[in-house]
Design a protein around this motif. Structure first.
Motif, PDB file in Angstrom:
ATOM      1  N   MET A   1      -0.652 -24.901  28.574  1.00 26.01           N
ATOM      2  CA  MET A   1       0.519 -25.627  28.998  1.00 26.01           C
ATOM      3  C   MET A   1       1.654 -25.346  28.024  1.00 26.01           C
ATOM      4  N   ALA A   2       2.811 -25.045  28.543  1.00 22.50           N
ATOM      5  CA  ALA A   2       3.979 -24.765  27.706  1.00 22.50           C
ATOM      6  C   ALA A   2       4.482 -26.047  27.068  1.00 22.50           C
ATOM      7  N   GLY A   3       5.048 -25.907  25.861  1.00 22.56           N
ATOM      8  CA  GLY A   3       5.592 -27.060  25.163  1.00 22.56           C
ATOM      9  C   GLY A   3       6.945 -27.453  25.724  1.00 22.56           C
ATOM     10  N   HIS A   4       7.439 -28.534  25.244  1.00 24.89           N
ATOM     11  CA  HIS A   4       8.756 -29.034  25.646  1.00 24.89           C
ATOM     12  C   HIS A   4       9.820 -28.005  25.262  1.00 24.89           C
ATOM     13  N   ARG A   5      10.874 -27.920  26.032  1.00 27.49           N
ATOM     14  CA  ARG A   5      11.901 -26.896  25.759  1.00 27.49           C
ATOM     15  C   ARG A   5      12.594 -27.104  24.411  1.00 27.49           C
ATOM     16  N   ILE A   6      12.606 -28.322  23.894  1.00 24.61           N
ATOM     17  CA  ILE A   6      13.229 -28.561  22.580  1.00 24.61           C
ATOM     18  C   ILE A   6      12.493 -27.775  21.491  1.00 24.61           C
ATOM     19  N   PHE A   7      11.207 -27.499  21.692  1.00 21.93           N
ATOM     20  CA  PHE A   7      10.428 -26.792  20.682  1.00 21.93           C
ATOM     21  C   PHE A   7      10.996 -25.402  20.407  1.00 21.93           C
ATOM     22  N   SER A   8      11.564 -24.771  21.431  1.00 21.89           N
ATOM     23  CA  SER A   8      12.098 -23.413  21.270  1.00 21.89           C
ATOM     24  C   SER A   8      13.591 -23.405  20.933  1.00 21.89           C
ATOM     25  N   THR A   9      14.167 -24.572  20.756  1.00 24.91           N
ATOM     26  CA  THR A   9      15.573 -24.688  20.364  1.00 24.91           C
ATOM     27  C   THR A   9      15.696 -24.368  18.886  1.00 24.91           C
ATOM     28  N   SER A  10      16.726 -23.627  18.518  1.00 24.17           N
ATOM     29  CA  SER A  10      16.877 -23.263  17.103  1.00 24.17           C
ATOM     30  C   SER A  10      17.385 -24.440  16.280  1.00 24.17           C
ATOM     31  N   VAL A  11      16.951 -24.475  15.055  1.00 24.85           N
ATOM     32  CA  VAL A  11      17.443 -25.479  14.113  1.00 24.85           C
ATOM     33  C   VAL A  11      18.957 -25.334  13.981  1.00 24.85           C
ATOM     34  N   ALA A  12      19.421 -24.080  13.985  1.00 22.00           N
ATOM     35  CA  ALA A  12      20.854 -23.815  13.830  1.00 22.00           C
ATOM     36  C   ALA A  12      21.675 -24.399  14.972  1.00 22.00           C
ATOM     37  N   SER A  13      21.085 -24.581  16.135  1.00 28.34           N
ATOM     38  CA  SER A  13      21.853 -25.127  17.253  1.00 28.34           C
ATOM     39  C   SER A  13      21.944 -26.654  17.196  1.00 28.34           C
ATOM     40  N   VAL A  14      20.978 -27.328  16.590  1.00 31.98           N
ATOM     41  CA  VAL A  14      21.054 -28.795  16.491  1.00 31.98           C
ATOM     42  C   VAL A  14      21.711 -29.244  15.184  1.00 31.98           C
ATOM     43  N   TYR A  15      21.624 -28.418  14.173  1.00 24.02           N
ATOM     44  CA  TYR A  15      22.153 -28.775  12.847  1.00 24.02           C
ATOM     45  C   TYR A  15      23.629 -29.171  12.872  1.00 24.02           C
ATOM     46  N   PRO A  16      24.510 -28.410  13.527  1.00 19.29           N
ATOM     47  CA  PRO A  16      25.931 -28.813  13.538  1.00 19.29           C
ATOM     48  C   PRO A  16      26.152 -30.185  14.183  1.00 19.29           C
ATOM     49  N   HIS A  17      25.316 -30.529  15.141  1.00 20.96           N
ATOM     50  CA  HIS A  17      25.422 -31.853  15.778  1.00 20.96           C
ATOM     51  C   HIS A  17      25.023 -32.953  14.793  1.00 20.96           C
ATOM     52  N   TYR A  18      23.986 -32.685  14.017  1.00 19.60           N
ATOM     53  CA  TYR A  18      23.582 -33.645  12.981  1.00 19.60           C
ATOM     54  C   TYR A  18      24.720 -33.848  11.975  1.00 19.60           C
ATOM     55  N   VAL A  19      25.297 -32.749  11.525  1.00 20.23           N
ATOM     56  CA  VAL A  19      26.372 -32.823  10.525  1.00 20.23           C
ATOM     57  C   VAL A  19      27.580 -33.557  11.101  1.00 20.23           C
ATOM     58  N   ILE A  86       4.997 -41.695  19.444  1.00 19.88           N
ATOM     59  CA  ILE A  86       4.989 -40.345  20.027  1.00 19.88           C
ATOM     60  C   ILE A  86       3.675 -39.670  19.662  1.00 19.88           C
ATOM     61  N   GLU A  87       2.968 -39.186  20.682  1.00 17.16           N
ATOM     62  CA  GLU A  87       1.640 -38.615  20.460  1.00 17.16           C
ATOM     63  C   GLU A  87       1.667 -37.155  20.025  1.00 17.16           C
ATOM     64  N   ASP A  88       2.607 -36.376  20.538  1.00 10.51           N
ATOM     65  CA  ASP A  88       2.674 -34.957  20.180  1.00 10.51           C
ATOM     66  C   ASP A  88       3.223 -34.837  18.758  1.00 10.51           C
ATOM     67  N   PRO A  89       2.455 -34.258  17.836  1.00 13.54           N
ATOM     68  CA  PRO A  89       2.884 -34.203  16.433  1.00 13.54           C
ATOM     69  C   PRO A  89       4.220 -33.482  16.225  1.00 13.54           C
ATOM     70  N   LEU A  90       4.450 -32.388  16.951  1.00 11.59           N
ATOM     71  CA  LEU A  90       5.704 -31.658  16.790  1.00 11.59           C
ATOM     72  C   LEU A  90       6.867 -32.488  17.312  1.00 11.59           C
ATOM     73  N   MET A  91       6.718 -33.087  18.473  1.00  8.87           N
ATOM     74  CA  MET A  91       7.787 -33.922  19.017  1.00  8.87           C
ATOM     75  C   MET A  91       8.067 -35.092  18.065  1.00  8.87           C
ATOM     76  N   GLN A  92       7.035 -35.653  17.481  1.00 11.75           N
ATOM     77  CA  GLN A  92       7.238 -36.757  16.539  1.00 11.75           C
ATOM     78  C   GLN A  92       8.033 -36.293  15.322  1.00 11.75           C
ATOM     79  N   ARG A  93       7.734 -35.116  14.814  1.00 14.11           N
ATOM     80  CA  ARG A  93       8.481 -34.591  13.663  1.00 14.11           C
ATOM     81  C   ARG A  93       9.951 -34.376  14.005  1.00 14.11           C
TER      82      ARG A  93
END
Length: 119
Positions: A1-19, A86-93
């Protein structure tokens, strides 16, 4: 089963939103970096490398030097979901990281955000 699409999102694409979210509330890029590094064990150079090489979130967390042992103390709601349930460890992180940035935005003291540690 494929993971959630957020898993393949780059850190660089979410980082500017965090900042941007943090800076709108008077916090700094350095504070965003501090909470991300606290959570993942990455140092500043490791975080920069992950941003530069467009590392996806799955790889970013898989290559994290050491998740902070106090990460399990991160509780609360992100996107309507309690992060501690959240049960999925990656999603929880990923949601822990979101929650830390939300706490920055909420103007909590850094020691509270880092669960009592100095960083």
């Amino acid at each position: 089963m494929a993971g959630h699409r957020i898993f393949s999102t780059s850190v660089a694409s979410v980082y500017p939103h965090y900042v941007a979210k943090a800076e709108r509330r008077g916090r700094t890029r350095e504070e965003v970096d501090q909470v991300i590094c606290w959570l993942t064990g990455h140092d500043e150079a490791g975080l920069r490398e992950a941003l530069e090489d467009q590392r996806d979130l799955e790889t970013f967390f898989a290559t994290a030097p050491a998740m902070n042992p106090n990460a399990s103390l991160i509780t609360g709601v992100v996107c309507g979901i309690r992060v501690e349930e959240i049960e999925d460890p990656l999603m929880q992180r990923i949601r822990w990281m979101d929650k830390l940035v939300d706490e920055l935005k909420g103007r909590k003291a850094m020691t509270a955000i880092l669960r009592g540690s100095a960083g």
